[in-house]
Design a protein around this motif. Structure first.
Motif, PDB file in Angstrom:
ATOM      1  N   VAL A  99      94.486  54.670 -47.529  1.00 61.81           N
ATOM      2  CA  VAL A  99      95.499  54.212 -46.580  1.00 61.81           C
ATOM      3  C   VAL A  99      96.482  55.367 -46.419  1.00 61.81           C
ATOM      4  O   VAL A  99      97.129  55.760 -47.381  1.00 61.81           O
ATOM      5  N   LYS A 100      96.541  55.922 -45.187  1.00 62.10           N
ATOM      6  CA  LYS A 100      97.339  57.124 -44.955  1.00 62.10           C
ATOM      7  C   LYS A 100      98.197  56.971 -43.706  1.00 62.10           C
ATOM      8  O   LYS A 100      97.769  56.373 -42.726  1.00 62.10           O
ATOM      9  N   ALA A 101      99.386  57.561 -43.754  1.00 63.69           N
ATOM     10  CA  ALA A 101     100.260  57.673 -42.588  1.00 63.69           C
ATOM     11  C   ALA A 101     100.357  59.146 -42.243  1.00 63.69           C
ATOM     12  O   ALA A 101     100.282  60.008 -43.130  1.00 63.69           O
ATOM     13  N   GLY A 102     100.511  59.460 -40.955  1.00 64.63           N
ATOM     14  CA  GLY A 102     100.534  60.859 -40.584  1.00 64.63           C
ATOM     15  C   GLY A 102     101.249  61.151 -39.286  1.00 64.63           C
ATOM     16  O   GLY A 102     101.749  60.258 -38.600  1.00 64.63           O
ATOM     17  N   TYR A 103     101.254  62.457 -38.993  1.00 68.46           N
ATOM     18  CA  TYR A 103     101.906  62.990 -37.803  1.00 68.46           C
ATOM     19  C   TYR A 103     100.949  63.995 -37.164  1.00 68.46           C
ATOM     20  O   TYR A 103     100.384  64.839 -37.852  1.00 68.46           O
ATOM     21  N   LYS A 104     100.749  63.890 -35.860  1.00 65.12           N
ATOM     22  CA  LYS A 104      99.831  64.772 -35.127  1.00 65.12           C
ATOM     23  C   LYS A 104     100.599  65.480 -34.025  1.00 65.12           C
ATOM     24  O   LYS A 104     101.404  64.860 -33.328  1.00 65.12           O
ATOM     25  N   THR A 105     100.336  66.768 -33.875  1.00 67.96           N
ATOM     26  CA  THR A 105     100.914  67.517 -32.765  1.00 67.96           C
ATOM     27  C   THR A 105      99.827  68.356 -32.105  1.00 67.96           C
ATOM     28  O   THR A 105      99.038  69.010 -32.786  1.00 67.96           O
ATOM     29  N   MET A 115      97.389  68.173 -37.802  1.00 67.87           N
ATOM     30  CA  MET A 115      97.839  66.862 -38.257  1.00 67.87           C
ATOM     31  C   MET A 115      98.001  66.893 -39.775  1.00 67.87           C
ATOM     32  O   MET A 115      97.266  67.579 -40.472  1.00 67.87           O
ATOM     33  N   GLY A 116      98.964  66.152 -40.259  1.00 69.60           N
ATOM     34  CA  GLY A 116      99.142  65.987 -41.695  1.00 69.60           C
ATOM     35  C   GLY A 116      99.229  64.512 -42.030  1.00 69.60           C
ATOM     36  O   GLY A 116      99.842  63.737 -41.293  1.00 69.60           O
ATOM     37  N   GLU A 117      98.580  64.112 -43.134  1.00 64.98           N
ATOM     38  CA  GLU A 117      98.610  62.715 -43.573  1.00 64.98           C
ATOM     39  C   GLU A 117      98.931  62.665 -45.066  1.00 64.98           C
ATOM     40  O   GLU A 117      98.576  63.570 -45.814  1.00 64.98           O
ATOM     41  N   ILE A 118      99.562  61.585 -45.479  1.00 62.77           N
ATOM     42  CA  ILE A 118      99.821  61.333 -46.888  1.00 62.77           C
ATOM     43  C   ILE A 118      99.657  59.836 -47.121  1.00 62.77           C
ATOM     44  O   ILE A 118      99.943  59.032 -46.237  1.00 62.77           O
ATOM     45  N   GLY A 119      99.173  59.480 -48.299  1.00 61.43           N
ATOM     46  CA  GLY A 119      98.958  58.064 -48.570  1.00 61.43           C
ATOM     47  C   GLY A 119      98.417  57.824 -49.959  1.00 61.43           C
ATOM     48  O   GLY A 119      98.676  58.586 -50.883  1.00 61.43           O
ATOM     49  N   ALA A 120      97.611  56.767 -50.087  1.00 66.51           N
ATOM     50  CA  ALA A 120      97.049  56.371 -51.375  1.00 66.51           C
ATOM     51  C   ALA A 120      95.579  56.013 -51.214  1.00 66.51           C
ATOM     52  O   ALA A 120      95.159  55.532 -50.166  1.00 66.51           O
ATOM     53  N   ALA A 121      94.818  56.262 -52.286  1.00 65.76           N
ATOM     54  CA  ALA A 121      93.404  55.887 -52.343  1.00 65.76           C
ATOM     55  C   ALA A 121      93.268  54.831 -53.432  1.00 65.76           C
ATOM     56  O   ALA A 121      93.583  55.093 -54.589  1.00 65.76           O
ATOM     57  N   PHE A 122      92.814  53.655 -53.064  1.00 64.79           N
ATOM     58  CA  PHE A 122      92.685  52.530 -53.992  1.00 64.79           C
ATOM     59  C   PHE A 122      91.232  52.427 -54.438  1.00 64.79           C
ATOM     60  O   PHE A 122      90.360  52.069 -53.645  1.00 64.79           O
ATOM     61  N   GLY A 123      90.971  52.773 -55.707  1.00 67.68           N
ATOM     62  CA  GLY A 123      89.616  52.756 -56.244  1.00 67.68           C
ATOM     63  C   GLY A 123      89.004  51.372 -56.205  1.00 67.68           C
ATOM     64  O   GLY A 123      89.651  50.382 -56.548  1.00 67.68           O
ATOM     65  N   THR A 124      87.732  51.290 -55.788  1.00 69.79           N
ATOM     66  CA  THR A 124      87.042  50.004 -55.697  1.00 69.79           C
ATOM     67  C   THR A 124      85.786  49.950 -56.556  1.00 69.79           C
ATOM     68  O   THR A 124      85.090  48.945 -56.564  1.00 69.79           O
ATOM     69  N   VAL A 133      97.217  59.458 -55.217  1.00 69.96           N
ATOM     70  CA  VAL A 133      97.931  59.966 -54.052  1.00 69.96           C
ATOM     71  C   VAL A 133      96.966  60.830 -53.241  1.00 69.96           C
ATOM     72  O   VAL A 133      96.174  61.578 -53.806  1.00 69.96           O
ATOM     73  N   ILE A 134      97.015  60.719 -51.904  1.00 75.89           N
ATOM     74  CA  ILE A 134      96.192  61.535 -51.003  1.00 75.89           C
ATOM     75  C   ILE A 134      97.128  62.416 -50.173  1.00 75.89           C
ATOM     76  O   ILE A 134      98.102  61.930 -49.615  1.00 75.89           O
ATOM     77  N   VAL A 135      96.785  63.688 -50.068  1.00 79.24           N
ATOM     78  CA  VAL A 135      97.460  64.618 -49.175  1.00 79.24           C
ATOM     79  C   VAL A 135      96.365  65.258 -48.328  1.00 79.24           C
ATOM     80  O   VAL A 135      95.368  65.733 -48.864  1.00 79.24           O
ATOM     81  N   SER A 136      96.543  65.243 -46.990  1.00 79.60           N
ATOM     82  CA  SER A 136      95.435  65.640 -46.122  1.00 79.60           C
ATOM     83  C   SER A 136      95.900  66.383 -44.867  1.00 79.60           C
ATOM     84  O   SER A 136      96.307  65.746 -43.891  1.00 79.60           O
ATOM     85  N   GLU A 153      91.223  67.362 -48.120  1.00 74.05           N
ATOM     86  CA  GLU A 153      91.855  66.195 -48.711  1.00 74.05           C
ATOM     87  C   GLU A 153      91.972  66.408 -50.214  1.00 74.05           C
ATOM     88  O   GLU A 153      91.023  66.837 -50.859  1.00 74.05           O
ATOM     89  N   ASN A 154      93.156  66.125 -50.759  1.00 73.13           N
ATOM     90  CA  ASN A 154      93.376  66.243 -52.194  1.00 73.13           C
ATOM     91  C   ASN A 154      93.762  64.883 -52.747  1.00 73.13           C
ATOM     92  O   ASN A 154      94.662  64.228 -52.230  1.00 73.13           O
ATOM     93  N   TYR A 155      93.037  64.468 -53.785  1.00 68.40           N
ATOM     94  CA  TYR A 155      93.322  63.229 -54.506  1.00 68.40           C
ATOM     95  C   TYR A 155      93.875  63.657 -55.861  1.00 68.40           C
ATOM     96  O   TYR A 155      93.125  64.017 -56.763  1.00 68.40           O
ATOM     97  N   ALA A 156      95.182  63.636 -56.010  1.00 71.22           N
ATOM     98  CA  ALA A 156      95.853  64.225 -57.176  1.00 71.22           C
ATOM     99  C   ALA A 156      95.525  63.525 -58.482  1.00 71.22           C
ATOM    100  O   ALA A 156      95.583  64.143 -59.546  1.00 71.22           O
TER     101      ALA A 156
END
Length: 184
Positions: A99-105, A115-124, A133-136, A153-156
């Motif tokens: 689940v990521k939120a971002g900004y595109k130009t 574009m840059g996005e940041i959010g979370a990855a919920f393991g299933t 945490v996701i940084v993309s 994409e980096n999953y810290a």
């Protein structure tokens, strides 16, 4: 210095570059901005990539993105879906819901974007249900219906195996996304 901190440096450089493009690129005249029809877009995409840390190898998944166009060049977005990363030697792949939120130009001809996005990855996965945490950062091409992009994409917080056999945190991958989108 841990590897995951170098990924944050990459994100920082990407954000600085994004603001540089934004400030140095030609801006639309007030008349063009006033006549632009702001609105929502919805996109459905598939993606595949390669993970850099052991024991992971390839990733594949699907996503849905909702985008709100602030102007002809700038948008905010929310992306979610399902991703699976294959693990060598066993059947315990790493699967998660990002689940990521971002900004595109748009930086060139209103077709190419950064574009840059940041959010979370919920393991299933049954064996791994933690959150990371996701940084993309992304670059891509989009027209009225098709969107093709490449992202790092980096999953810290996802575990990995270092060269010396010890375990650590942080997983990086490069992925390609192909999507179909339309205006709502």
């Amino acid at each position: 210095m841990k590897i995951k901190y170098s990924h944050h440096a990459i994100l920082s450089l990407f954000i600085l570059g994004l603001f540089h493009f934004q400030s140095s690129a030609q801006t639309n005249t007030n008349n063009e901005t006033e006549n632009y029809d702001q609105g929502f877009r919805l996109g459905f995409g598939i993606n595949s990539g390669y993970a850099f840390q052991e024991p992971y190898h390839f990733s594949y998944g699907a996503d849905m993105r909702i985008q709100y166009d602030l102007s002809e060049r700038f948008s905010i977005l929310l992306t979610s879906g399902y991703t699976n990363i294959t693990i060598s030697g066993n059947d315990n792949d790493l699967a998660f819901i990002p689940v990521k939120a971002g900004y595109k130009t748009f930086v060139w001809a209103n077709k190419f974007y950064a574009m840059g996005e940041i959010g979370a990855a919920f393991g299933t996965t049954d064996t791994y249900r933690k959150t990371s945490v996701i940084v993309s950062p992304n670059v891509g091409y989009a027209n009225k219906f098709i969107d093709v992009s490449i992202r790092y994409e980096n999953y810290a917080d996802f575990p990995n195996v270092k060269d010396n056999g010890s375990t650590g945190d942080g997983l990086g991958l490069v992925a390609v996304r192909l999507a179909y989108g339309f205006q709502l």
